[in-house]
Structures are given as structure tokens and as C-alpha cells.
Design an enzyme around this catalytic site. Sequence first.
Site, PDB file in Angstrom:
ATOM      1  N   GLU A 162      -6.471 -20.200 -19.637  1.00 35.90           N
ATOM      2  CA  GLU A 162      -6.027 -20.359 -21.023  1.00 35.90           C
ATOM      3  C   GLU A 162      -7.179 -20.199 -22.006  1.00 35.90           C
ATOM      4  O   GLU A 162      -8.319 -20.578 -21.706  1.00 35.90           O
ATOM      5  CB  GLU A 162      -5.385 -21.727 -21.267  1.00 35.90           C
ATOM      6  CG  GLU A 162      -3.871 -21.734 -21.221  1.00 35.90           C
ATOM      7  CD  GLU A 162      -3.353 -21.932 -19.812  1.00 35.90           C
ATOM      8  OE1 GLU A 162      -2.151 -21.681 -19.597  1.00 35.90           O
ATOM      9  OE2 GLU A 162      -4.132 -22.332 -18.945  1.00 35.90           O
ATOM     10  N   THR A 163      -6.837 -19.649 -23.155  1.00 40.34           N
ATOM     11  CA  THR A 163      -7.712 -19.664 -24.325  1.00 40.34           C
ATOM     12  C   THR A 163      -6.967 -20.402 -25.429  1.00 40.34           C
ATOM     13  O   THR A 163      -5.809 -20.099 -25.714  1.00 40.34           O
ATOM     14  CB  THR A 163      -8.055 -18.241 -24.791  1.00 40.34           C
ATOM     15  OG1 THR A 163      -8.800 -17.568 -23.763  1.00 40.34           O
ATOM     16  CG2 THR A 163      -8.873 -18.269 -26.063  1.00 40.34           C
TER      17      THR A 163
END
Length: 263
Positions: free
Chosen positions: A47-48
Site C-alpha cells: 500500500e501507498t
Amino acid sequence: MTELSIYQVAAFTSEPFGGNPAAVVPLKDWLDDKLMQRIATENNLSETAFFVPSGDNSWQIRWFTPAVEVPLCGHATLASAAVIRDRLGHSRWPITLDSASGPLHVDSTKRGFVLDLPANPAAPVELPAGMDDALGAEVLESYLGRNDIYLLVLADEQVVAGLSPDFGRLGGMTEHGVIVTAPGNSVDFVSRFFAPALGIDEDPVTGAAHCVLTPYWSQRLGRTVLEARQISNRVGELICEDRGDRVLLTGSAVFFLDGRITL
């Protein structure tokens, strides 16, 4: 030319190279959705997180895997809180992070960051045909939570640790992911999380999965506070508390990288 700050933070660990690494990009205003997705794809982490300020003590937050935007991500929320405290110098806690899953509250304590997340209790369902073969293990109990997250109960920690799933088959059986869990040898329960449909074969440590796991194990063990370990190859440690419609997850964070994105 535009430059953005970016940080890589390992969540749910106190050790370098442990836990779950997330990229965090603080913003003043939202970027175009396609650009945020491209940044997340380029980062190639599970995830970002992107966030923008929305008040004196609140931010809006969004999360992207390398393939899609997701409605909730616990470890990238913890990583974002670490950036807000340790890189942006924010000192007033708890904070509020407004998201697609509603307001999320995060506190900074001596034990670590405490995430207040929506519980996702799972209901019993029939195991989809072939899912046990795709996992390579006998499934003792099967449940389904919101957002098409399966919770599958296996015999013991050794079985969970030894899984080597067929990700191609597994990815076609759910739009989100599959949690596998069993009693732990030295903690209350262990788990792993597979989400090939989201572009993540295995997520190292998953806060959203523990929103499903905590209600199940709290009811099964008859206790509201539980010690958990996600036994991916990076390993993560969490304290989980069942509060009915909410779940509290406590964990630490370790900074790995501070950098700049040039666009």
C-alpha cells in the site's frame, strides 16, 4: 517540475525489516486519482497512503495497492500516523483520519500507535469449491466479512506457516482477499493474508484483516484483549482489543526511508 516528500515506514514492528512496509506521501491538496495510482504502482509496496489536512487535528486519507484503491488499510494508517508525528512534528493526539471507511482515530502512546478501526465480524459461509485445494490445506471453518474478505480457520500454527498457495487460482475466487488463521503457539492467534486479486500475493501484516480476526478470536477465547502475530516472512506483532463495533490495534513503526518524488 513538482516534488513531493515520500516516506517508507514498516508498521506493526519494532525491528528494521520486520512488519509491513508502507509508502506515505503527505499532500497539501489531492493529486489526480490516476497519478496517485501510478505512484503506488511505481512504489510496488502493498500500500501507498496519501493524506491531506482537513482541520487542526484531522486529515483525509486514501490508500492504493499497486493495482487498485482500497477502502481500508491498517498498516498504512499506522505508518501515516508515524509520519504525522515524527516527520511533520504534530504533537496533539489522538488524531482523526477521515476515510472511505469513516473516521479513523489514532493515538500515540508509550506502547505504540493505537488504531481505532471499524470491526468487520464475519458470518459463516460455505467454502467456495476448490479454495482448500488452492490453499493446499484442510479448512476447518469458513466465514465471510464485508468487502469480500474470507476468514478460514486451519488446524494449527504449523499448518498456517507451511502454506504455499496457488495464487492464480486463489485470485479468481474472491475480489478482495483470504485470511487464514489458527491458534498460536506463543500468542493467542496467528494469521496470514493473501490478496492476489488486489495485486498482492501475500500482505506481510494486515490491519484490515485483524478487524475480521479480532471479533472471531475474542468470541472464541472469551477475552477482549488478545496478542496476535501475522507470520509472513517479515512477521508482525499486534495487540488487538474487541470493542463491539470497533477494534483497537496497537503496534509500533520503524522508518526505513525518507525521500523525494520528482514529477
